[in-house]
Write an enzyme that holds these catalytic residues in place. Structure first.
Site, PDB file in Angstrom:
ATOM      1  CB  THR A 292      -0.927   0.003   1.225  1.00 49.97           C
ATOM      2  OG1 THR A 292      -1.698  -1.204   1.221  1.00 49.97           O
ATOM      3  CG2 THR A 292      -1.878   1.190   1.178  1.00 49.97           C
TER       4      THR A 292
ATOM      5  CE  LYS B  14      -4.637  -1.841   1.122  1.00 46.10           C
ATOM      6  NZ  LYS B  14      -5.342  -2.827   1.941  1.00 46.10           N
TER       7      LYS B  14
ATOM      8  CE  LYS C  94       1.673   2.642   4.906  1.00 49.71           C
ATOM      9  NZ  LYS C  94       1.203   1.749   3.789  1.00 49.71           N
TER      10      LYS C  94
END
Length: 317
Positions: free
Chosen positions: A117, A193, A262
């Site tokens: 990711t 995502k 994050k």
């Protein structure tokens, strides 16, 4: 189930059989909880897997299952494809651009599948760098926690050229139960995502606030969750994260809080780049920072769902 006269269904069956019959040499870089489960499923599907991790001992279990341990990233790149499953942009950049990294070691025409990711901007940069080097690149991040990865039940979001996606097909089929193709630009997969993880975090925060409200009013959290998931909110995300919040089961972390922070930060960066205001994402960023500032680095990201109870003065109940 296919009926005998359904030609389209028979063709899909045949294609799945052909896909399963393809055996590839795969380098797998990054074997944390998610990566090790994905690599294990590649082995189960019959692929020849070479694994690399900075901490060599993490490869031992996969070696016992038939994988080969690579001495270096360059060693892992001597394959038909290399898969990376790493924590963030910096880790992927080090593996790709570092000395003896993927970009300099992967032969021309060979495929890099990034399941990490990462930011939309960095995915775009990776696609350009691989194209310049004559290599193929597919972004294929996944939805699912480590238990789903171990069962081969991840959902894969893939983007790349038609040729690259066709080459990646047998590997993506081995690690996931379904692959969704979202276009030729690899960064589109990372955008999907990040948006998905933003939505999951939003659900976690909303569940935490609702549970704090009813719990302080004397309603049992588990009973409340049963009501929610039996009526209006039967989706797996409510059952999974609602259960973790109701039981306050935040260890061991399936997805650590700093990784959640994050991903929200990257979603906000994508929003800024595309000029899309995301006020809820800004709230979530602060919730993750609050959790981490209080020593929650080791907890599952669902622990932000406990912050509302703390704010209501009943975190210990």
């Amino acid at each position: 189930m296919c009926r005998g006269f359904d030609r389209a269904c028979r063709r899909r069956r045949q294609q799945r059989r052909l896909t399963r019959a393809v055996v590839m040499k795969v380098g797998f870089i990054g074997i944390g909880r998610m990566g090790s489960a994905m690599a294990a499923n590649l082995l189960k599907a019959g692929h020849a897997v070479t694994v690399y991790n900075r901490t060599r001992q993490k490869a031992d279990a996969l070696v016992a299952q038939g994988a080969r341990a690579a001495a270096s990233i360059a060693d892992a790149c001597q394959a038909d494809a290399v898969v990376t499953m790493l924590a963030d942009d910096a880790a992927v950049s080090s593996a790709v651009h570092g000395e003896g990294g993927i970009l300099s070691s992967l032969p021309k025409g060979v495929l890099h599948i990034s399941s990490s990711t990462i930011s939309v901007a960095f995915a775009e940069q990776l696609a350009a760098a691989h194209a310049e080097a004559g290599q193929h690149f597919v972004a294929a991040p996944v939805f699912g926690r480590p238990d789903a990865a171990a069962k081969g039940e991840l959902f894969v979001i893939a983007a790349g050229s038609a040729k690259a996606l066709a080459a990646a097909g047998p590997l993506l089929d081995a690690i996931g139960k379904q692959t969704f193709t979202v276009g030729e630009a690899p960064q589109a997969a990372n955008l999907v995502k990040l948006s998905g993880n933003f939505l999951i975090a939003s659900v976690i925060e909303a569940l935490g606030e609702a549970m704090a409200l009813v719990s302080k009013g004397g309603v049992d959290r588990e009973q409340y969750l049963e009501i929610l998931t039996s009526t209006l909110f039967g989706a797996p995300v409510y059952r999974t994260y609602g259960g973790l919040i109701a039981r306050r089961q935040f260890e061991p972390a399936g997805f650590a809080a700093p990784l959640g922070q994050k991903d929200i930060r990257l979603a906000l960066a994508a929003g800024e780049m595309l000029r899309v205001p995301m006020p809820i994402a800004s709230l979530l960023r602060d919730r993750f920072l609050s959790l981490i500032a209080q020593g929650g680095d080791h907890l599952d990201w669902s622990a932000i769902g406990q912050l509302a109870a703390r704010d209501a003065g009943e975190a210990g109940n």
